[in-house]
Scaffold this active site. Structure first.
Site, PDB file in Angstrom:
ATOM      1  N   GLN A   9       0.834  -1.203   0.000  1.00 32.79           N
ATOM      2  CA  GLN A   9       0.000   0.000   0.000  1.00 32.79           C
ATOM      3  C   GLN A   9       0.868   1.252   0.000  1.00 32.79           C
ATOM      4  O   GLN A   9       1.879   1.322   0.685  1.00 32.79           O
ATOM      5  CB  GLN A   9      -0.905  -0.019   1.243  1.00 32.79           C
ATOM      6  CG  GLN A   9      -2.119   0.872   1.126  1.00 32.79           C
ATOM      7  CD  GLN A   9      -3.255   0.415   2.030  1.00 32.79           C
ATOM      8  OE1 GLN A   9      -3.280  -0.727   2.475  1.00 32.79           O
ATOM      9  NE2 GLN A   9      -4.194   1.290   2.290  1.00 32.79           N
ATOM     10  N   SER A  87       4.117  -6.409   2.948  1.00 37.32           N
ATOM     11  CA  SER A  87       2.759  -6.372   3.494  1.00 37.32           C
ATOM     12  C   SER A  87       1.767  -6.941   2.474  1.00 37.32           C
ATOM     13  O   SER A  87       1.801  -8.123   2.162  1.00 37.32           O
ATOM     14  CB  SER A  87       2.399  -4.946   3.917  1.00 37.32           C
ATOM     15  OG  SER A  87       1.173  -4.909   4.600  1.00 37.32           O
ATOM     16  N   LEU A  88       0.880  -6.118   1.935  1.00 40.22           N
ATOM     17  CA  LEU A  88      -0.053  -6.540   0.894  1.00 40.22           C
ATOM     18  C   LEU A  88       0.655  -7.288  -0.234  1.00 40.22           C
ATOM     19  O   LEU A  88       0.124  -8.251  -0.798  1.00 40.22           O
ATOM     20  CB  LEU A  88      -0.755  -5.296   0.327  1.00 40.22           C
ATOM     21  CG  LEU A  88      -1.407  -5.430  -1.040  1.00 40.22           C
ATOM     22  CD1 LEU A  88      -2.646  -6.287  -0.955  1.00 40.22           C
ATOM     23  CD2 LEU A  88      -1.716  -4.069  -1.626  1.00 40.22           C
ATOM     24  N   ARG A 112      -9.356  -8.882   3.061  1.00 41.32           N
ATOM     25  CA  ARG A 112      -8.369  -8.271   3.970  1.00 41.32           C
ATOM     26  C   ARG A 112      -8.566  -6.763   4.018  1.00 41.32           C
ATOM     27  O   ARG A 112      -8.583  -6.149   5.098  1.00 41.32           O
ATOM     28  CB  ARG A 112      -6.970  -8.612   3.474  1.00 41.32           C
ATOM     29  CG  ARG A 112      -5.800  -8.017   4.258  1.00 41.32           C
ATOM     30  CD  ARG A 112      -4.508  -8.421   3.559  1.00 41.32           C
ATOM     31  NE  ARG A 112      -3.293  -8.099   4.299  1.00 41.32           N
ATOM     32  CZ  ARG A 112      -2.577  -6.999   4.133  1.00 41.32           C
ATOM     33  NH1 ARG A 112      -2.986  -6.078   3.265  1.00 41.32           N
ATOM     34  NH2 ARG A 112      -1.465  -6.802   4.827  1.00 41.32           N
ATOM     35  N   HIS A 194      -0.650  -3.392  11.099  1.00 36.93           N
ATOM     36  CA  HIS A 194       0.420  -4.189  11.705  1.00 36.93           C
ATOM     37  C   HIS A 194       0.614  -3.858  13.192  1.00 36.93           C
ATOM     38  O   HIS A 194       1.730  -3.716  13.672  1.00 36.93           O
ATOM     39  CB  HIS A 194       1.726  -4.012  10.925  1.00 36.93           C
ATOM     40  CG  HIS A 194       1.578  -4.366   9.481  1.00 36.93           C
ATOM     41  ND1 HIS A 194       1.366  -5.656   9.058  1.00 36.93           N
ATOM     42  CD2 HIS A 194       1.557  -3.592   8.361  1.00 36.93           C
ATOM     43  CE1 HIS A 194       1.233  -5.670   7.731  1.00 36.93           C
ATOM     44  NE2 HIS A 194       1.337  -4.429   7.292  1.00 36.93           N
ATOM     45  N   GLN A 243       0.598 -11.666  10.063  1.00 38.79           N
ATOM     46  CA  GLN A 243       1.133 -10.418   9.511  1.00 38.79           C
ATOM     47  C   GLN A 243       0.257  -9.204   9.816  1.00 38.79           C
ATOM     48  O   GLN A 243       0.756  -8.094   9.958  1.00 38.79           O
ATOM     49  CB  GLN A 243       1.289 -10.580   7.982  1.00 38.79           C
ATOM     50  CG  GLN A 243       2.015  -9.454   7.288  1.00 38.79           C
ATOM     51  CD  GLN A 243       1.446  -9.160   5.917  1.00 38.79           C
ATOM     52  OE1 GLN A 243       0.429  -8.487   5.789  1.00 38.79           O
ATOM     53  NE2 GLN A 243       2.102  -9.676   4.891  1.00 38.79           N
TER      54      GLN A 243
END
Length: 291
Positions: A9, A87-88, A112, A194, A243
């Protein structure tokens, strides 16, 4: 050895993927299938929307995933020996190594994103970028600050993002400045990604993951939570779930990839954010974009 890396992101931009869409029929077919999977016209938002449209988490995350997998079609693996995503981006990496289909990956990314947005709306919170302090000092200050504030993204040496309750993040920022940070900058996000505040989203993602088929990995993925090479589908599932409330250990993941033989890193997806971070993590690495 070559490694494919996928951004997360923040790498989105208006017009993302349009050139690929116009130039390749296989990419066009893939991208058009996304509208049917999601149940709304995400391509119009990607190609002609506004910056504000693309900043909405439920739009941002699927958009970056779609763009990354579309770009992946143009590189055809490039003989990569390993993959990783920020991440993503870990979901795009799992399409690249055969663990997830595009369709299943997009459904998970959408679930998500919606769950994360709901968690943000339920508990307004913040993130901040800390520049110029050792990771250990940032960790120490977070631990000594009242309220919920934790290290969230270990992006590269001297650049760490913290996440948590707004008052705790603000207090930690003041302590970071006093400790000698070059910058302690609140980020324009209304959510503590996170961090423990993502617990409700984690539960929803876990339910979606348990309904999804995960295949054996063709090549290892270096996951954000473990920072090590993983191929077992069940372990990959659990790490994806962890995560959401745990930190993105990008610095450590890249260091381990280099240690395990990665020489060339190819960023697959919008922007060049990861290329900049990898340069700061490993001076020897050869870094390029897929296009």
């Amino acid at each position: 050895m070559k490694a494919l890396v996928f951004p997360g992101q923040g790498s989105q931009f208006v017009g993302m993927g349009k050139e690929l869409y116009d130039s390749r029929k296989d990419v066009k077919d893939l991208m058009e299938s996304a509208n049917d999977i999601l149940g709304f016209d995400i391509l119009t938002l990607m190609f002609k929307g506004t910056d504000e449209d693309l900043k909405k988490t439920e739009v941002t995350q699927p958009s970056i995933f779609i763009h990354s997998v579309a770009m992946l079609k143009t590189v055809n693996g490039l003989g990569a020996a390993m993959v990783a995503g920020h991440s993503l981006g870990e979901f795009s990496a799992l399409v690249a190594n055969g663990v997830l289909s595009f369709e299943d990956g997009l459904r998970l990314v959408s679930a998500r994103a919606k769950a994360m947005q709901e968690a943000c709306d339920a508990h307004p919170s913040s993130m901040a970028a800390i520049l110029g302090l050792p990771d250990e000092k940032v960790e120490e200050i977070c631990a000594s600050t009242d309220g919920i504030v934790v290290p969230a993204n270990y992006n590269c040496p001297g650049q760490l993002v913290i996440s948590g309750e707004t008052s705790a993040v603000e207090a930690a920022c003041e302590k970071m400045k006093a400790a000698g940070a070059k910058r302690a900058l609140m980020l324009p996000v209304n959510g503590a990604f996170h961090s423990p505040l993502m617990q409700p989203a984690q539960e929803k993602l876990a339910a979606a993951i348990e309904k999804t088929k995960f295949r054996n990995a063709m090549i290892p993925v270096y996951q954000n939570i473990t920072t090590t090479a993983i191929t077992d589908p069940e372990e990959i599932k659990q790490n994806l779930i962890k995560q959401l409330t745990g930190p993105v250990k990008w610095t450590q993941s890249v260091q381990n990839m280099v240690k395990d033989g990665a020489k060339t890193f190819i960023e697959v997806g919008p922007g060049k954010t990861l290329q900049g971070l990898i340069k700061k993590i490993s001076s020897e690495a050869i870094i390029t974009s897929a296009l």
